[in-house]
Design a protein around this motif. Sequence first.
Motif, PDB file in Angstrom:
ATOM      1  N   PRO A 103      22.123 -30.675 -17.577  1.00 26.82           N
ATOM      2  CA  PRO A 103      22.734 -30.142 -16.362  1.00 26.82           C
ATOM      3  C   PRO A 103      24.237 -30.387 -16.365  1.00 26.82           C
ATOM      4  O   PRO A 103      24.716 -31.342 -16.967  1.00 26.82           O
ATOM      5  N   VAL A 104      24.959 -29.505 -15.707  1.00 23.15           N
ATOM      6  CA  VAL A 104      26.390 -29.698 -15.488  1.00 23.15           C
ATOM      7  C   VAL A 104      26.558 -29.828 -13.979  1.00 23.15           C
ATOM      8  O   VAL A 104      26.506 -28.839 -13.246  1.00 23.15           O
ATOM      9  N   ILE A 105      26.702 -31.065 -13.516  1.00 23.20           N
ATOM     10  CA  ILE A 105      26.784 -31.334 -12.081  1.00 23.20           C
ATOM     11  C   ILE A 105      28.137 -30.865 -11.552  1.00 23.20           C
ATOM     12  O   ILE A 105      29.186 -31.189 -12.117  1.00 23.20           O
ATOM     13  N   THR A 106      28.085 -30.092 -10.460  1.00 25.02           N
ATOM     14  CA  THR A 106      29.315 -29.582  -9.855  1.00 25.02           C
ATOM     15  C   THR A 106      29.656 -30.273  -8.541  1.00 25.02           C
ATOM     16  O   THR A 106      30.808 -30.253  -8.110  1.00 25.02           O
ATOM     17  N   ARG A 118      24.325 -30.611  -6.857  1.00 27.36           N
ATOM     18  CA  ARG A 118      24.422 -29.199  -7.226  1.00 27.36           C
ATOM     19  C   ARG A 118      24.861 -29.131  -8.683  1.00 27.36           C
ATOM     20  O   ARG A 118      25.637 -29.967  -9.150  1.00 27.36           O
ATOM     21  N   TRP A 119      24.355 -28.113  -9.369  1.00 24.31           N
ATOM     22  CA  TRP A 119      24.697 -27.953 -10.779  1.00 24.31           C
ATOM     23  C   TRP A 119      24.910 -26.484 -11.088  1.00 24.31           C
ATOM     24  O   TRP A 119      24.474 -25.602 -10.346  1.00 24.31           O
ATOM     25  N   GLU A 120      25.605 -26.256 -12.204  1.00 26.26           N
ATOM     26  CA  GLU A 120      25.815 -24.878 -12.664  1.00 26.26           C
ATOM     27  C   GLU A 120      24.480 -24.280 -13.021  1.00 26.26           C
ATOM     28  O   GLU A 120      23.627 -24.936 -13.614  1.00 26.26           O
ATOM     29  N   ASN A 121      24.296 -23.023 -12.689  1.00 28.73           N
ATOM     30  CA  ASN A 121      23.032 -22.356 -12.979  1.00 28.73           C
ATOM     31  C   ASN A 121      23.323 -21.050 -13.690  1.00 28.73           C
ATOM     32  O   ASN A 121      23.577 -20.028 -13.064  1.00 28.73           O
ATOM     33  N   ARG A 157      15.413 -25.887 -12.117  1.00 33.30           N
ATOM     34  CA  ARG A 157      16.758 -25.638 -12.620  1.00 33.30           C
ATOM     35  C   ARG A 157      17.379 -24.411 -11.953  1.00 33.30           C
ATOM     36  O   ARG A 157      18.549 -24.409 -11.585  1.00 33.30           O
ATOM     37  N   GLU A 161      20.417 -26.583  -6.949  1.00 32.80           N
ATOM     38  CA  GLU A 161      20.671 -27.781  -6.154  1.00 32.80           C
ATOM     39  C   GLU A 161      19.366 -28.434  -5.734  1.00 32.80           C
ATOM     40  O   GLU A 161      18.314 -27.802  -5.734  1.00 32.80           O
ATOM     41  N   GLU A 195      22.448 -36.302 -16.874  1.00 33.15           N
ATOM     42  CA  GLU A 195      23.857 -36.263 -16.494  1.00 33.15           C
ATOM     43  C   GLU A 195      24.057 -37.266 -15.377  1.00 33.15           C
ATOM     44  O   GLU A 195      23.283 -37.314 -14.407  1.00 33.15           O
TER      45      GLU A 195
END
Length: 199
Positions: A103-106, A118-121, A157, A161, A195
């Motif tokens: 995941p890339v947490i935003t 929240r993460w990039e989707n 995923r 979020e 992450e």
Amino acid sequence: MDGVTYYLYGGTIRKCKSKRGPKKSRTEGEEKSSSQFTEVRKMWRIYRRATGGLPIWRTWARATGISKSDSAFHSVNGGCLRPGKGVWAFPTFRFSMGTLEAPVITDVARDGWSVTLRWENDADRPKASASDQVYLGYFYNTQPRSPQMITCHNAHRGDGEVTMEIPAAGQPDGTPLHLYLFFGNENPDRFSPSEYAGI
């Protein structure tokens, strides 16, 4: 006894010269290494209970050619632990490793014990399926030797979020949390690297 070792072989008592010398004391480096190994072993036992037997590290060990899951855990997380103290390097600790996309947490928000991540989707693809299950590992800052985990059953995923209620577990209000977001496929037999987010 008196430099001779007696042993049983094929039902007969035999003897030979004892080849062992006096027990040597361990060096400071050997003591530190032994203490570090003991700490990782303790963490591994607690971690396995917290994750309820998910085969995260068994899968990762197989993918990387390491013979055992605990060895894989040790090779990744050994440096993040201090003897007698537990995790000291929370941002570099890995709750999960795997071949799915991480995941890339935003964004991370907290309201009391309720946390939202929240993460990039991006697009749905083999290593990042929208149906991947969301997992959240965590530590209370006051308990660096007690990993915990929540399976976010209604989050995937593709949602981008998740909001979860972390149990207070008798902790003072505002106790810092160390969060580890990761995904697993439906089986589950594949996982993503975790992450980190601290809040």
